[in-house]
Design a protein around this motif. Structure first.
Motif, PDB file in Angstrom:
ATOM      1  N   ASN A 250       0.827  -1.207   0.000  1.00  0.00           N
ATOM      2  CA  ASN A 250       0.000   0.000   0.000  1.00  0.00           C
ATOM      3  C   ASN A 250       0.862   1.259   0.000  1.00  0.00           C
ATOM      4  O   ASN A 250       1.822   1.367   0.764  1.00  0.00           O
ATOM      5  CB  ASN A 250      -0.927   0.024   1.217  1.00  0.00           C
ATOM      6  N   GLY A 251       0.513   2.204  -0.866  1.00  0.00           N
ATOM      7  CA  GLY A 251       1.208   3.479  -0.888  1.00  0.00           C
ATOM      8  C   GLY A 251       2.579   3.450  -1.519  1.00  0.00           C
ATOM      9  O   GLY A 251       3.308   4.447  -1.456  1.00  0.00           O
ATOM     10  N   LYS A 252       2.969   2.349  -2.136  1.00  0.00           N
ATOM     11  CA  LYS A 252       4.286   2.256  -2.749  1.00  0.00           C
ATOM     12  C   LYS A 252       4.220   2.745  -4.205  1.00  0.00           C
ATOM     13  O   LYS A 252       3.207   3.253  -4.654  1.00  0.00           O
ATOM     14  CB  LYS A 252       4.805   0.824  -2.656  1.00  0.00           C
ATOM     15  N   ASP A 253       5.315   2.582  -4.951  1.00  0.00           N
ATOM     16  CA  ASP A 253       5.430   3.126  -6.299  1.00  0.00           C
ATOM     17  C   ASP A 253       5.311   2.013  -7.336  1.00  0.00           C
ATOM     18  O   ASP A 253       6.102   1.075  -7.319  1.00  0.00           O
ATOM     19  CB  ASP A 253       6.779   3.821  -6.480  1.00  0.00           C
ATOM     20  N   ALA A 254       4.347   2.169  -8.240  1.00  0.00           N
ATOM     21  CA  ALA A 254       4.161   1.185  -9.295  1.00  0.00           C
ATOM     22  C   ALA A 254       4.430   1.816 -10.652  1.00  0.00           C
ATOM     23  O   ALA A 254       4.280   3.018 -10.848  1.00  0.00           O
ATOM     24  CB  ALA A 254       2.742   0.622  -9.253  1.00  0.00           C
ATOM     25  N   LYS A 255       4.848   0.987 -11.588  1.00  0.00           N
ATOM     26  CA  LYS A 255       5.022   1.410 -12.982  1.00  0.00           C
ATOM     27  C   LYS A 255       4.629   0.242 -13.855  1.00  0.00           C
ATOM     28  O   LYS A 255       4.502  -0.900 -13.395  1.00  0.00           O
ATOM     29  CB  LYS A 255       6.453   1.849 -13.253  1.00  0.00           C
ATOM     30  N   GLN A 256       4.417   0.514 -15.144  1.00  0.00           N
ATOM     31  CA  GLN A 256       4.074  -0.541 -16.085  1.00  0.00           C
ATOM     32  C   GLN A 256       4.698  -0.250 -17.435  1.00  0.00           C
ATOM     33  O   GLN A 256       5.184   0.852 -17.687  1.00  0.00           O
ATOM     34  CB  GLN A 256       2.566  -0.722 -16.182  1.00  0.00           C
ATOM     35  N   SER A 257       4.710  -1.267 -18.293  1.00  0.00           N
ATOM     36  CA  SER A 257       5.416  -1.155 -19.563  1.00  0.00           C
ATOM     37  C   SER A 257       4.854  -0.045 -20.437  1.00  0.00           C
ATOM     38  O   SER A 257       5.579   0.571 -21.224  1.00  0.00           O
ATOM     39  CB  SER A 257       5.374  -2.490 -20.313  1.00  0.00           C
ATOM     40  N   SER A 258       3.574   0.232 -20.323  1.00  0.00           N
ATOM     41  CA  SER A 258       2.910   1.353 -20.991  1.00  0.00           C
ATOM     42  C   SER A 258       1.588   1.569 -20.271  1.00  0.00           C
ATOM     43  O   SER A 258       1.181   0.747 -19.453  1.00  0.00           O
ATOM     44  CB  SER A 258       2.680   1.060 -22.481  1.00  0.00           C
ATOM     45  N   THR A 259       0.921   2.673 -20.554  1.00  0.00           N
ATOM     46  CA  THR A 259      -0.334   2.981 -19.865  1.00  0.00           C
ATOM     47  C   THR A 259      -1.426   3.287 -20.871  1.00  0.00           C
ATOM     48  O   THR A 259      -1.264   4.153 -21.742  1.00  0.00           O
ATOM     49  CB  THR A 259      -0.169   4.171 -18.910  1.00  0.00           C
ATOM     50  N   PHE A 260      -2.531   2.569 -20.751  1.00  0.00           N
ATOM     51  CA  PHE A 260      -3.701   2.807 -21.585  1.00  0.00           C
ATOM     52  C   PHE A 260      -4.599   3.834 -20.894  1.00  0.00           C
ATOM     53  O   PHE A 260      -5.079   3.612 -19.781  1.00  0.00           O
ATOM     54  CB  PHE A 260      -4.471   1.508 -21.807  1.00  0.00           C
ATOM     55  N   GLY A 261      -4.808   4.979 -21.564  1.00  0.00           N
ATOM     56  CA  GLY A 261      -5.682   6.010 -21.019  1.00  0.00           C
ATOM     57  C   GLY A 261      -5.241   6.467 -19.648  1.00  0.00           C
ATOM     58  O   GLY A 261      -4.069   6.758 -19.418  1.00  0.00           O
ATOM     59  N   TYR A 262      -6.211   6.532 -18.721  1.00  0.00           N
ATOM     60  CA  TYR A 262      -5.900   6.963 -17.357  1.00  0.00           C
ATOM     61  C   TYR A 262      -5.776   5.782 -16.398  1.00  0.00           C
ATOM     62  O   TYR A 262      -5.789   5.959 -15.177  1.00  0.00           O
ATOM     63  CB  TYR A 262      -6.964   7.947 -16.841  1.00  0.00           C
ATOM     64  N   TYR A 263      -5.620   4.582 -16.932  1.00  0.00           N
ATOM     65  CA  TYR A 263      -5.523   3.385 -16.097  1.00  0.00           C
ATOM     66  C   TYR A 263      -4.066   3.179 -15.668  1.00  0.00           C
ATOM     67  O   TYR A 263      -3.381   2.254 -16.105  1.00  0.00           O
ATOM     68  CB  TYR A 263      -6.045   2.173 -16.856  1.00  0.00           C
ATOM     69  N   VAL A 264      -3.604   4.049 -14.795  1.00  0.00           N
ATOM     70  CA  VAL A 264      -2.199   4.094 -14.410  1.00  0.00           C
ATOM     71  C   VAL A 264      -1.832   2.925 -13.503  1.00  0.00           C
ATOM     72  O   VAL A 264      -2.698   2.285 -12.892  1.00  0.00           O
ATOM     73  CB  VAL A 264      -1.873   5.431 -13.717  1.00  0.00           C
TER      74      VAL A 264
END
Length: 245
Positions: free
Chosen positions: A28-42
């Motif tokens: 909880n409250g940590k930092d996430a990232k992803q290979s790319s982001t579709f729209g506002y679905y961060v």
């Protein structure tokens, strides 16, 4: 004596003994990232239960991935993935891995495969994986591969475990004229090296700031929060950010 800013500042403590995981939520409250982001679905939607019906979604890719930086070192008891309320098939055959270091920066990363989602996924279905890990973990990654370009969609990710000490060398990259905004700890230190040793001993410490000329009881600032430093018009302050750990 004062330690000047170097390309990297290195500190070392020996490997500490791992503790039995107690099942406390640590994502909880940590930092996430992803290979790319579709729209506002961060990516961070997957760490907020309030967004679990929407989730974090990537653009089509192969592979596509989602990752959380736990911003500290932990023993892991289990990891639970929850599918979203629609298009749950975007989670099918995704697999979960844990790592001790940031795979894009470090050449000696330890990785353990924890499990894979089956090829049929129902809406809001949960999948819990246990990881047989013998090293402290900092990163959790969910990856989806396919013969063609696919999306990854995750409703919620819950990582459970408990904190442990940093087991390896800690590399810190200095940034002049920057200062921690919301310190977890404010105290005194003789050198930047002393600050680094204290930061290393706190498993949740990720950055610290040091000034040779600030009041002695306020010249060392330690933080466990991401993006918590800001620029200041005082060249005595330097913020050291954990780089390859």
């Amino acid at each position: 004596m004062y330690v000047s800013a170097l390309a990297f500042v290195v500190f070392y403590l020996g490997i500490s003994k791992l503790h039995d995981a107690q099942g406390e939520t640590i994502s909880n409250g940590k930092d996430a990232k992803q290979s790319s982001t579709f729209g506002y679905y961060v990516a961070n939607h997957a760490l907020n239960i309030g967004y679990s019906h929407l989730g974090a979604i990537t653009n089509p890719g192969n592979p596509c991935w989602w990752e959380v930086d736990l911003r500290g070192y932990f023993t892991i008891s289990n990891i639970t993935l929850t599918a979203v309320t629609d298009t749950a098939n975007y989670l099918e055959k995704a697999f979960v891995e844990v790592m001790d270091k940031y795979v894009s920066l470090c050449s000696d990363v330890q990785v353990v495969w924890c499990g894979e989602v089956p090829n049929t996924v129902a809406a809001r279905e949960k999948f819990t994986f246990t990881c047989n890990v013998t090293f402290p973990v900092r990163f959790v990654r969910v990856t989806r591969r396919s013969a063609s370009s696919v999306r990854l969609k995750i409703g919620h990710v819950d990582v459970q475990g408990e904190g442990t000490m940093k087991p390896y060398r800690s590399y810190y990259k200095p940034s002049k004229n920057k200062k921690v905004s919301n310190p977890l700890l404010t105290t005194s230190a003789i050198t930047a090296g002393d600050c680094g040793i204290v930061c290393h001993q706190h498993h949740s410490c990720i950055d610290f700031s040091y000034s040779a000329t600030a009041p002695t009881d306020e010249n060392y600032l330690l933080t466990d929060k991401a993006l918590s430093s800001h620029h200041v018009n005082d060249n005595s302050w330097t913020t050291y950010t954990m780089y390859c750990m």
